[in-house]
Write a protein that holds these residues in place. Sequence first.
Motif, short mmCIF file in Angstrom:
data_model
loop_
_atom_site.label_atom_id
_atom_site.label_comp_id
_atom_site.label_asym_id
_atom_site.label_seq_id
_atom_site.Cartn_x
_atom_site.Cartn_y
_atom_site.Cartn_z
N MET A 1 0.84 -1.19 0.00
CA MET A 1 0.00 0.00 0.00
C MET A 1 0.89 1.26 0.00
N TYR A 2 0.47 2.28 -0.72
CA TYR A 2 1.21 3.54 -0.69
C TYR A 2 0.72 4.39 0.49
N PRO A 3 1.64 5.17 1.09
CA PRO A 3 1.19 6.09 2.14
C PRO A 3 0.38 7.23 1.55
N PRO A 4 -0.45 7.90 2.36
CA PRO A 4 -1.12 9.10 1.87
C PRO A 4 -0.08 10.17 1.51
N ARG A 5 -0.50 11.19 0.77
CA ARG A 5 0.42 12.27 0.38
C ARG A 5 0.95 12.98 1.62
N PHE A 6 2.21 13.44 1.49
CA PHE A 6 2.79 14.21 2.60
C PHE A 6 3.78 15.23 2.03
N ASP A 7 4.02 16.30 2.80
CA ASP A 7 5.06 17.26 2.45
C ASP A 7 6.39 16.72 2.97
N TYR A 8 7.46 17.24 2.38
CA TYR A 8 8.80 16.75 2.74
C TYR A 8 9.76 17.93 2.80
N VAL A 9 10.49 18.04 3.92
CA VAL A 9 11.57 19.03 3.99
C VAL A 9 12.83 18.33 4.49
N ALA A 10 13.97 18.85 4.08
CA ALA A 10 15.25 18.26 4.50
C ALA A 10 16.18 19.38 4.97
N PRO A 11 15.94 19.87 6.18
CA PRO A 11 16.77 20.97 6.71
C PRO A 11 18.23 20.53 6.83
N THR A 12 19.12 21.53 6.87
CA THR A 12 20.55 21.19 6.99
C THR A 12 21.16 21.69 8.30
#
Length: 289
Positions: free
Chosen positions: A1-12
């Motif tokens: 199953m695919y997860p529901p949509r989500f936002d993604y950030v990759a802080p440094t």
Amino acid sequence: MYPPRFDYVAPTTVDEVLAVLAERGDEAKVLAGGQSLIPMMKLRFTFPELLVDVNGLPGLDAIDDADGHLRVGALVRHNDVVASDVVSRTNHTMAAAAPWISDPLVRNLGTVCGSVAHADPLGDWASVMLACGADVVARSQAGERVIPMADFISGPFTTALEPTELVTEVRVPKYAGRGGGTYLKLERKVGDYATVGVATHLDLDGGGAITNAGIALTSVAPNNIKAVEAEQALVGESPSDALFAEAAELAAGAAEPKDDVRGSAEYKRNVVRVFTRRGLTTALEHAQG
Ligand SMILES: Cc1cc2nc3c(=O)[nH]c(=O)nc-3n(C[C@H](O)[C@H](O)[C@H](O)COP(=O)(O)OP(=O)(O)OC[C@H]3O[C@@H](n4cnc5c(N)ncnc54)[C@H](O)[C@@H]3O)c2cc1C
């Protein structure tokens, strides 16, 4: 199953992570190794609206030997512990546990701090940290909190961590004098979660008496637990087979195992008894060796 949509950030930077968590912590999840979070999202047990990927943060991937502690950074992978000279020299419980975590794929990606933060009752690291008397270091924009491991896990998959907090490290005290420990795990097949796991830790004074004892159990209660009465029975005493047998009996009594596909409650309780006695004997050998 695919997860529901989500936002993604990759802080440094850590500060950027804390700013994101301050704003959207309630709907966000920190992504470390992804070895528990991603499967849970795919099964739709959890559906964060935002993933905060911390894998690009500098300076959190080391095990430092400082101020009487091993400081295990948030991006230390299970296999970093397997390969660590400082761990093999200074903490037998951690060294024994690391190779038992799943398989090489999971060990290459999954993190010690992620495992502790996840608080899966079948997870091995929480027991190790409970037995060793570790602290969890958590940061938010409000500052830093040092949470004793004994106060950190409040239930299955539930911890004292606030949604605005990032675990930056776990601090494991080094042996006070002569110390030793081990982690024993029974699993159905290689790479499986524990049917039963027992973490042990002992410190001895110059005369050989036990000054500090840690015993913690995996997979035999709603969350990882310290066998407090068993620990108390050991402190101040001289180690002996009879004493370890008494502690093992108390640890078995503290367990709350259930019948399941991995075995009957009675069987698991007996494994706790046997592993506690065996683990304490090994811990003593390390401490005296
Ligand atoms: C097939 C398989 C077998 C496994 N077998 C075992 C096993 O035998 N023993 C065992 O102990 N584990 C096992 N695991 C779990 C594995 O150890 C995971 O790596 C670990 O539970 C989670 O670490 P992670 O870095 O992957 O965390 P993630 O999956 O990235 O995150 C897990 C949770 O912790 C939170 N989190 C992670 N890092 C932080 C942080 N720094 N600050 C705040 N919150 C954070 C996340 O938001 C999430 O809620 C297995 C996993 C798989 C897929």
